[in-house]
Enzyme design. Structure first.
Site, short mmCIF file in Angstrom:
data_model
loop_
_atom_site.label_atom_id
_atom_site.label_comp_id
_atom_site.label_asym_id
_atom_site.label_seq_id
_atom_site.Cartn_x
_atom_site.Cartn_y
_atom_site.Cartn_z
N HIS A 28 0.85 -1.19 0.00
CA HIS A 28 0.00 0.00 0.00
C HIS A 28 0.89 1.24 0.00
O HIS A 28 1.95 1.25 0.63
CB HIS A 28 -0.88 0.04 1.25
CG HIS A 28 -1.65 -1.21 1.50
ND1 HIS A 28 -2.58 -1.71 0.62
CD2 HIS A 28 -1.61 -2.09 2.53
CE1 HIS A 28 -3.09 -2.83 1.12
NE2 HIS A 28 -2.51 -3.08 2.27
N GLU B 210 -1.66 -0.38 8.25
CA GLU B 210 -2.62 -1.28 8.88
C GLU B 210 -1.96 -2.10 9.98
O GLU B 210 -0.72 -2.10 10.13
CB GLU B 210 -3.26 -2.21 7.83
CG GLU B 210 -2.29 -3.10 7.09
CD GLU B 210 -2.90 -3.70 5.80
OE1 GLU B 210 -3.84 -3.11 5.23
OE2 GLU B 210 -2.42 -4.75 5.37
N ARG C 147 -1.22 -4.97 -6.19
CA ARG C 147 -0.87 -6.39 -6.17
C ARG C 147 0.44 -6.56 -6.93
O ARG C 147 0.57 -6.17 -8.09
CB ARG C 147 -2.00 -7.20 -6.81
CG ARG C 147 -1.84 -8.68 -6.59
CD ARG C 147 -2.99 -9.48 -7.22
NE ARG C 147 -4.27 -9.18 -6.63
CZ ARG C 147 -5.36 -8.87 -7.33
NH1 ARG C 147 -5.33 -8.82 -8.64
NH2 ARG C 147 -6.49 -8.61 -6.72
ZN LIG Z 1 -2.69 -4.94 3.25
#
Ligand SMILES: [Zn+2]
Length: 315
Positions: free
Chosen positions: A97, A114, A192
């Site tokens: 990210h 996160e 990705r």
């Molecule tokens: Zn993630």
């Protein structure tokens, strides 16, 4: 500012190719269709399940009552934290990210940092966190071409109760075997990088722009603080674990705060009550929102309960 009472949110089930068709014993949810991999607890489409806002989505609630929910000065903002439970039956793709600066370069409000809390983990459960020490950008590119990027990742065993920090820029992947409570900045920017040869689309150039070879990702040791544990206390979020016994009022937990708080039940069940609203139960794997402008409230465990208090920071 108008007062706004605590409420429970209904979960929202997201299909994912790497998930399960049946979420027992966590949720009473079965599907004949695509498997479920993520249960969103604070997604914008999650609706209030209790109180006068029942049936209203979190995005509507936040847009109509932003300051009352998030705190003074935050009208018109998005709900800052996306909390989910991840149920990986297969390994997830390797992804990365962007941080806030890179996200803003692409015209998005924020990147995504996160953390994952292991609600459960089978022996052998593992996650990949970052690129092995000393590896270079060129080696990462070559190993994607050679379809063996997993060998260049730092894999880490996961045990129940672990808290794992994944800052933006960390190349990461989740293997099967763990059930993870994920708290992240509200953002859908995921690049990705590698999918073990599966045919899904990759976002290589953006991945390399977002990737950092050195990050702060890793397991975080819990820190005791009075009658609870601080599992993580980082720039965007703080997650605490409270073990509540029957009859304990946990007054320190229910002090008024000028910001929104989320109460997630990891074990057992609790009743949330207070002036001006009907008491409601929060069962295991459910989440209650305590708005910034909530009146006094209290929490009563039904039997022993383990709850997580999750709050945004740097709002
Ligand atoms: Zn993630």
């Amino acid at each position: 500012m108008q007062a706004i009472s605590p409420f429970r949110l209904a979960p929202y089930f997201r299909t994912r190719i790497w998930g399960f068709p049946d979420l027992a014993p966590w949720f009473d949810f079965k599907t004949e269709g695509e498997p479920i991999g993520e249960v969103w607890l604070t997604g914008e489409m999650c609706v209030a399940a209790t109180g006068p806002l029942q049936g209203t989505s979190l995005s509507e609630i936040t847009s109509q009552h932003g300051a009352a929910i998030l705190g003074a000065g935050h009208a018109g903002e998005e709900f800052p934290l996306l909390i989910k439970i991840l149920f990986p039956k297969e390994k997830l793709s390797v992804q990365v990210h962007p941080d806030d600066a890179l996200a803003q370069k692409f015209g998005e409000p924020r990147g995504k940092t996160e953390c994952w809390y292991a609600l459960d983990a089978r022996p052998g459960a593992k996650v990949a966190l970052g690129i092995k020490q000393g590896a270079t950008d060129d080696q990462v590119r070559a190993s994607i071409d050679a379809a063996n990027l997993e060998d260049l990742l730092d894999w880490l065993p996961v045990e129940k109760g672990d808290m794992i920090y994944v800052d933006a820029g960390t190349v990461h992947a989740i293997g099967p075997g763990a059930v993870l409570l994920e708290t992240q900045q509200t953002s859908d920017l995921t690049y990705r990088m590698y999918d073990y040869g599966r045919p899904r689309e990759l976002h290589l150039e953006k991945s390399f722009e977002a990737m950092r070879l050195q990050t702060s990702a890793g397991k975080v040791a819990p820190r005791n603080e009075n009658d609870h544990q601080v599992l993580i206390d980082e720039k965007y979020f703080r997650v605490e674990r409270w073990n509540l016994a029957v009859g304990v009022k946990a007054e320190a937990l229910t002090q008024p705060q000028p910001y929104v708080q989320m109460i997630f039940v990891a074990e057992g069940a609790v009743t949330v009550s207070g002036d001006g609203f009907d008491p409601f139960v929060v069962e295991r794997c459910q989440l209650a929102v305590i708005p910034a402008a909530s009146g006094p409230w209290s929490i009563q465990p039904k039997g022993a309960a383990e709850i997580m208090r999750i709050v945004p920071q740097s709002l």
